[in-house]
Design an enzyme around this catalytic site. Sequence first.
Site, PDB file in Angstrom:
ATOM      1  N   ARG A   1     -15.953  -3.853  -3.285  1.00 49.58           N
ATOM      2  CA  ARG A   1     -15.089  -3.342  -2.851  1.00 49.58           C
ATOM      3  C   ARG A   1     -13.622  -3.620  -3.885  1.00 49.58           C
ATOM      4  O   ARG A   1     -13.485  -2.064  -4.747  1.00 49.58           O
ATOM      5  CB  ARG A   1     -14.203  -2.162  -1.110  1.00 49.58           C
ATOM      6  CG  ARG A   1     -13.399  -1.089  -1.473  1.00 49.58           C
ATOM      7  CD  ARG A   1     -13.321  -0.482  -0.322  1.00 49.58           C
ATOM      8  NE  ARG A   1     -12.301  -0.981   0.562  1.00 49.58           N
ATOM      9  CZ  ARG A   1     -13.049  -1.450   2.005  1.00 49.58           C
ATOM     10  NH1 ARG A   1     -14.407  -1.300   2.314  1.00 49.58           N
ATOM     11  NH2 ARG A   1     -12.866  -2.559   2.372  1.00 49.58           N
TER      12      ARG A   1
ATOM     13  N   ASP B   1      -7.015  -5.064  -5.118  1.00 46.43           N
ATOM     14  CA  ASP B   1      -6.638  -3.374  -4.548  1.00 46.43           C
ATOM     15  C   ASP B   1      -5.306  -2.993  -5.001  1.00 46.43           C
ATOM     16  O   ASP B   1      -4.604  -1.574  -4.988  1.00 46.43           O
ATOM     17  CB  ASP B   1      -6.530  -3.083  -2.441  1.00 46.43           C
ATOM     18  CG  ASP B   1      -7.274  -4.167  -1.942  1.00 46.43           C
ATOM     19  OD1 ASP B   1      -7.590  -5.100  -2.793  1.00 46.43           O
ATOM     20  OD2 ASP B   1      -7.836  -4.420  -1.114  1.00 46.43           O
TER      21      ASP B   1
ATOM     22  N   TRP C   1     -12.217  -1.383  -7.123  1.00 48.08           N
ATOM     23  CA  TRP C   1     -10.457  -1.020  -6.867  1.00 48.08           C
ATOM     24  C   TRP C   1     -10.071  -1.745  -8.474  1.00 48.08           C
ATOM     25  O   TRP C   1      -8.996  -1.189  -8.876  1.00 48.08           O
ATOM     26  CB  TRP C   1      -9.765  -2.011  -5.987  1.00 48.08           C
ATOM     27  CG  TRP C   1      -9.848  -1.509  -4.771  1.00 48.08           C
ATOM     28  CD1 TRP C   1      -9.658  -2.180  -3.642  1.00 48.08           C
ATOM     29  CD2 TRP C   1     -10.048  -0.134  -4.215  1.00 48.08           C
ATOM     30  NE1 TRP C   1      -9.876  -2.164  -2.283  1.00 48.08           N
ATOM     31  CE2 TRP C   1      -9.671  -0.807  -3.076  1.00 48.08           C
ATOM     32  CE3 TRP C   1      -9.526   0.847  -4.815  1.00 48.08           C
ATOM     33  CZ2 TRP C   1      -9.717   0.953  -1.399  1.00 48.08           C
ATOM     34  CZ3 TRP C   1      -9.860   2.732  -4.268  1.00 48.08           C
ATOM     35  CH2 TRP C   1      -9.405   2.323  -2.209  1.00 48.08           C
TER      36      TRP C   1
ATOM     37  N   THR D   1     -10.781 -15.114  -0.325  1.00 46.58           N
ATOM     38  CA  THR D   1     -11.048 -14.033  -0.482  1.00 46.58           C
ATOM     39  C   THR D   1     -10.934 -13.162   0.983  1.00 46.58           C
ATOM     40  O   THR D   1     -10.459 -14.555   1.780  1.00 46.58           O
ATOM     41  CB  THR D   1     -12.686 -13.233  -0.397  1.00 46.58           C
ATOM     42  OG1 THR D   1     -12.690 -12.132  -0.346  1.00 46.58           O
ATOM     43  CG2 THR D   1     -13.463 -14.325   1.323  1.00 46.58           C
TER      44      THR D   1
ATOM     45  N   GLY E   1      -6.657 -18.582  -6.224  1.00 47.47           N
ATOM     46  CA  GLY E   1      -7.839 -16.902  -5.780  1.00 47.47           C
ATOM     47  C   GLY E   1      -8.593 -17.206  -4.359  1.00 47.47           C
ATOM     48  O   GLY E   1      -9.798 -18.755  -4.073  1.00 47.47           O
TER      49      GLY E   1
ATOM     50  N   ASP F   1       1.292  -0.521   0.502  1.00 43.01           N
ATOM     51  CA  ASP F   1       0.291  -0.324  -0.249  1.00 43.01           C
ATOM     52  C   ASP F   1       0.649   0.937  -0.178  1.00 43.01           C
ATOM     53  O   ASP F   1       0.188   2.183   0.378  1.00 43.01           O
ATOM     54  CB  ASP F   1      -0.883  -0.233   1.483  1.00 43.01           C
ATOM     55  CG  ASP F   1      -1.740  -0.502   0.760  1.00 43.01           C
ATOM     56  OD1 ASP F   1      -2.660  -1.373   0.175  1.00 43.01           O
ATOM     57  OD2 ASP F   1      -2.033  -1.954   1.846  1.00 43.01           O
TER      58      ASP F   1
HETATM   59  N1  GLY Z   1      -7.543  -2.090   0.400  1.00 44.44           N
HETATM   60  C1  GLY Z   1      -8.069  -2.057   1.599  1.00 44.44           C
HETATM   61  C2  GLY Z   1      -9.469  -2.420   1.832  1.00 44.44           C
HETATM   62  O1  GLY Z   1      -9.858  -1.795   0.623  1.00 44.44           O
HETATM   63  O2  GLY Z   1     -10.355  -2.559   2.739  1.00 44.44           O
END
Ligand code: GLY
Length: 399
Positions: free
Chosen positions: A249, A177, A253, A237, A235, A116
């Site tokens: 979300r 993300d 992203w 989660t 994959g 991040d």
């Molecule tokens: N990047 C972490 C989230 O979207 O919670």
Amino acid sequence: MTVFVDEVREEKIRDKERFEKTSAVNRAFVEKAIQHVLAKIDQSLDVFTDMFPDSNSENLVYKPIQNVEWTTSFWTGMLWLAYEYTRNEKYRKVAEKQVESFKERLDNRIEVDHHDLGFLYTLSCVSAYKLTGNEEAKETAIKAADLLITRYLDKAGIIQAWGDLNDPKERGRMIIDCNMNLPLLYWASEVTGKSVYREIGQTHVKQAAKYIVRQDASTFHTYYMDPNTGKPLYGNTRQGYSDNSCWARGQSWGIYGFPLSYQYIHDWSLIELAKKLTNYYLNRLPEDQICYWDLIFTEGDEERDSSAAAITVCGLLEMAKHLPLTDPERRTYENAALIMIQSLYENYTTEIDSEANGILKHAVYYKGGGRGVDESCIWGDYYYFEALIRLVKDWKMYW
Ligand code: GLY
């Protein structure tokens, strides 16, 4: 570079009319919405000068934290947006102080062993450099890009998201993300003239397109590759409802992140892919156009994720910008963005919650982990503000 998007199915938008309705969003509407954002920023500016808002609120109040989370730059990014819009030096002064904090954080390696770095250093330092020519911010952001590429696993062609590179639980894991962390790398190539950053970003986004996106245009949250052989594994989660569902979300992203890579590497297949992800998302929205926290839910009492909606609005506006005027869906996407902004402003803001120090309510951080459920999330506030700024000016992206 060719992304293998041909195998990803394109759902047509099922009920196009609902996204083509006239919205109430005009300049006056947006300016009013921005006034609410600025009022909330002003309410917290003193508290969040040396400290930062936590990632999510509790009872709609963000508590102050040190610069240690992956999310602290969203507040600094909001200050830069406020400065750009108002030209009021008070926002710049605090943002510049926080740029120092981001430099110290990197110099002292405080909570920076994750991907991040893109979120953190794009919104704090790249923005500072782009808006004010701050050379120290530029150098800091380049150093952040240098650190980010140490997470690149060359056999797998991905940037590992979380954890130590030798941690067997995290090794070889990429997440959707990360699309948002790649602009830091593309930007670093532009300002240094070194291609290595861009090459890594480009290789990663290709792998994300190929493996994180499923054939039905939904997305996994995370995907494991074998770091020794580069073999795709499976994959699963972390924050979604289940391994086979589509965490809202995460989809957002993707909707925003693929067009951001397109902006730098000009591979049209990334826009085609973003359209497919978008149609999947639009087809699963409830009546008020604000998604549930996982797209497996399309009605009922599960929580919404207003933060995903705000990210999606930015993604729609960014993607639409690149579509030819002759594309019949361009207008639909732009209008869908306006309809969502109207819904967010009218039903999801803290305008009448005087104690709240956030902007958007009804977001979900991590439902399974019981964190930030039906609360404000600081990135939701940031993207909502970015979306509003995009609607009032020809905004030059920090990304
Ligand atoms: N990047 C972490 C989230 O979207 O919670």
